[in-house]
Scaffold this active site. Structure first.
Site, PDB file in Angstrom:
ATOM      1  N   SER A  91      -1.966  -3.128  -2.738  1.00 49.61           N
ATOM      2  CA  SER A  91      -1.747  -4.310  -3.093  1.00 49.61           C
ATOM      3  C   SER A  91      -1.365  -5.598  -2.377  1.00 49.61           C
ATOM      4  O   SER A  91      -1.679  -6.722  -2.673  1.00 49.61           O
ATOM      5  CB  SER A  91      -1.310  -4.393  -4.670  1.00 49.61           C
ATOM      6  OG  SER A  91       0.264  -4.036  -4.419  1.00 49.61           O
ATOM      7  N   SER A 127       0.826   0.459  -1.589  1.00 48.80           N
ATOM      8  CA  SER A 127       0.531  -0.841  -1.239  1.00 48.80           C
ATOM      9  C   SER A 127       1.262  -1.347   0.001  1.00 48.80           C
ATOM     10  O   SER A 127       1.082  -2.555   0.646  1.00 48.80           O
ATOM     11  CB  SER A 127       0.897  -1.836  -2.338  1.00 48.80           C
ATOM     12  OG  SER A 127       0.337  -1.340  -3.606  1.00 48.80           O
ATOM     13  N   LYS A 167       5.199 -11.499  -0.726  1.00 53.22           N
ATOM     14  CA  LYS A 167       4.118 -11.282  -1.484  1.00 53.22           C
ATOM     15  C   LYS A 167       4.707 -11.861  -2.930  1.00 53.22           C
ATOM     16  O   LYS A 167       5.446 -11.831  -3.251  1.00 53.22           O
ATOM     17  CB  LYS A 167       4.385  -9.503  -1.634  1.00 53.22           C
ATOM     18  CG  LYS A 167       3.058  -8.949  -2.651  1.00 53.22           C
ATOM     19  CD  LYS A 167       3.172  -7.491  -2.540  1.00 53.22           C
ATOM     20  CE  LYS A 167       2.046  -6.776  -3.614  1.00 53.22           C
ATOM     21  NZ  LYS A 167       2.410  -5.315  -3.650  1.00 53.22           N
TER      22      LYS A 167
END
Length: 575
Positions: free
Chosen positions: A147, A171, A73
């Site tokens: 996210s 997330s 990420k």
């Protein structure tokens, strides 16, 4: 080409595959998925060269993750590659990789690239990014969840074996549910945050996306290493794994936001847990929901502002409007609001923690329903809040969680269930998840430095002799019941009053007890202070385990008051 850890290990070991060949296939697959907006940066051939060179001289059998491709990420640092956190103007190029990334690379893993996310990890939708909305892996008209959007979809699309995400409000679980993956949200502090752009630093966790529980357990064991350079790091304090029957909480208040197929899927998940030997216990979910509301309605949003304060104050216009609005709510929060919310949270946690005195875990939907990209565009705030209905409270209350696939809704989008429990119950949750998914996960080696001891009387928490445990460094593990084969007596004698637990398979019942982890070095000293007729033997618990515990010799029973029918020593004291 299969990307499971076991398949790659076999292929490399047999000489059927090289890391370079694997990366060529992955890049071909990734090129076909460009409209899904998965990546912010894919490593070039030049950027991958050092990693491939290292593996060229290594024995595949010598590295746990030899040649295993993974995604990162883009709020987690990879040395030499820009970290954007979903905001190009914020970007910087780190000289060192994040602690967790460095451990993976040291184990032989290959970083494929940095993945798309909701800007500054602020959102559960996967659409709040200048790099484009990440599309769901199963239905491109639906959101991926966020996210950690790109990380989840990269795994679901077969572009990597596993991926790193982060999880502050959900997330690491919401995208797992919406893309048919395992999502591990560990206990806060178990996986280092060094080299991670913070969202809410006191709440953030590095999370894992995998296709199987077994892979999640392997990666968790590798990454849950104490990092003394992370001020929020905590040392592991594992709770016992549940191998037999177990009890799980089910919220009395369930919400699916009109998605009937989601309700049916969750009913099926609960039925599956019962078929595995689980006993469902209805719980009041309102304290959890109130805690969840504190995350965005309370002052914790100020911590998001603090995380990027200098950048936000200098260049607010570079943020997406929705991100700027949310983080901007934290600018004028007061200390009074913070302390008021902290005190309320502590009260709520006192209520929610009591659930785990009678339950090994709680099961909830991960999300109530999936939403289309169009629906999110029309109601970005309201629907984002609904996506966090079952996730926002988790880090505030200091719980661990594992999201597991549950099946597909009528829309064709997968949904998931979440198993969660107290801090440091990560291994327990992974083992329960493995049972749920029909997998075998290696049992961790027992910790020889501690002995688990069961107490049933004055050594219970809050009672007069409990200090004999705590003074020796003992750690409370759980409250539970014995197997239904014991009788309990109140023994005569000087205060404090003492119980006598006697095994009787014919007339016995289940008795309330507590299990404590006592340092092995203190066991002999502790045992020396136990007066007759009490002694230490093996106690059979409701889950089938048999740790050490207090038993009473049969000669002391005549003349003692039997209190088996009360179910435990606290109930006797209350009388």
């Amino acid at each position: 080409m299969k990307l499971s850890l076991s398949s790659l290990r076999d292929a490399y070991g047999a000489g059927e595959l090289t890391p370079r060949d694997l990366l060529a296939e992955i890049h071909s697959r990734a090129d076909a998925c460009q409209e899904d907006n998965i990546w912010i940066h894919r490593l070039s051939e030049r950027e991958l060269a050092p990693y491939l060179a290292r593996l060229a001289d290594a024995d595949p059998a010598s590295l746990l993750l030899y040649g295993v491709p993974f995604a990162i990420k883009d709020n987690i640092d990879l040395a030499g590659i820009p970290t954007t956190a979903g905001c190009p103007e914020y970007a910087y190029t780190p000289t060192h990789s994040a602690y967790v990334v460095a451990r993976l690379i040291a184990a032989g893993a290959l970083p494929v690239g940095k993945t798309n996310l909701d800007q500054f990890a602020t959102g559960l939708v996967g659409t709040r990014s200048p790099y484009g909305a990440v599309r769901n892996a199963f239905n491109p008209e639906f959101i991926s969840g966020g996210s950690s959007a790109g990380s989840a979809v990269a795994v679901a699309k077969g572009l990597v074996s596993f991926a790193l995400g982060t999880d502050t409000a959900g997330s690491g679980r919401v995208p797992a549910a919406l893309n048919n993956l395992m999502g591990v949200k560990p206990t806060r502090g178990l996986l280092s945050l060094a080299g991670v752009v913070p969202a809410c630093k006191s709440l953030d966790c590095v999370s894992l996306f995998t296709s199987t529980v077994n892979e999640a357990a392997t990666l968790f064991a590798l990454l849950a290493e104490y990092d003394g350079h992370d001020p929020y790091a905590r040392r592991a304090q594992p709770r016992p794994v549940v191998t037999g029957r177990f009890r799980f909480g089910i919220p009395r208040q369930l919400e699916f936001f009109g998605e009937r197929s989601a309700a049916r899927l969750f009913e099926g998940a609960v039925a599956k847990l019962r078929a595995l030997g689980g006993a469902g216990v209805e719980i009041d979910f309102e304290p959890f929901l109130e805690a969840a509301r504190l995350l965005y309605e309370g002052p914790w949003v100020a911590e998001r502002y603090v995380a990027i304060k200098d950048f936000f104050d200098l260049k607010p216009a570079t943020l997406l409007p929705v991100t700027r609005e949310i983080i901007g709510r934290g600018v004028n929060r007061t200390a009074a609001e913070v302390f008021s919310a902290l005190q309320r949270l502590q009260t709520l946690k006192q209520h929610t923690d009591r659930v785990f005195e009678n339950c090994d875990c709680v099961v909830t939907p991960t999300v109530g329903r999936a939403y289309t990209l169009a629906e999110i565009a029309a109601e970005p705030h309201a629907l984002n809040a609904k996506l966090g209905h079952y996730t926002n409270f988790m880090n505030l209350l200091d719980y661990a969680a594992v999201a597991v696939p549950m099946g597909f809704a009528a829309s064709g989008v997968p949904l998931g269930a979440t198993l969660f429990g107290p801090a440091f119950s990560d291994e327990r949750l992974l083992h329960l998840a493995a049972r749920y998914c029909g997998e075998a996960v290696p049992t961790p080696a027992p910790d020889a430095s501690v002995l688990n001891v069961v107490v049933c009387g004055a050594h219970l928490r809050g009672l007069p002799l409990n200090a004999q445990l705590t003074a020796r460094g003992a750690r409370f593990l759980r409250a539970l019941k014995t197997a239904p084969c014991y009788r309990l007596y109140a023994l005569p004698g000087a205060p404090p009053p003492r119980p006598g637990l006697v095994r009787d398979a014919q007339k016995g019942a289940a008795i309330d007890v507590e299990e404590w982890a006592l340092p092995s070095s203190e066991f002999g000293n502790f045992l020396a202070g136990i007066p007759p007729p009490l002694g230490i033997g093996r106690i059979e618990l409701a889950d089938g385990t048999q740790p050490h515990g207090f038993l009473c010799e049969a000669y002391a029973v005549p003349g003692a008051l039997e209190i088996t029918q009360l179910g435990g020593w606290r109930q006797y004291l209350a009388r």
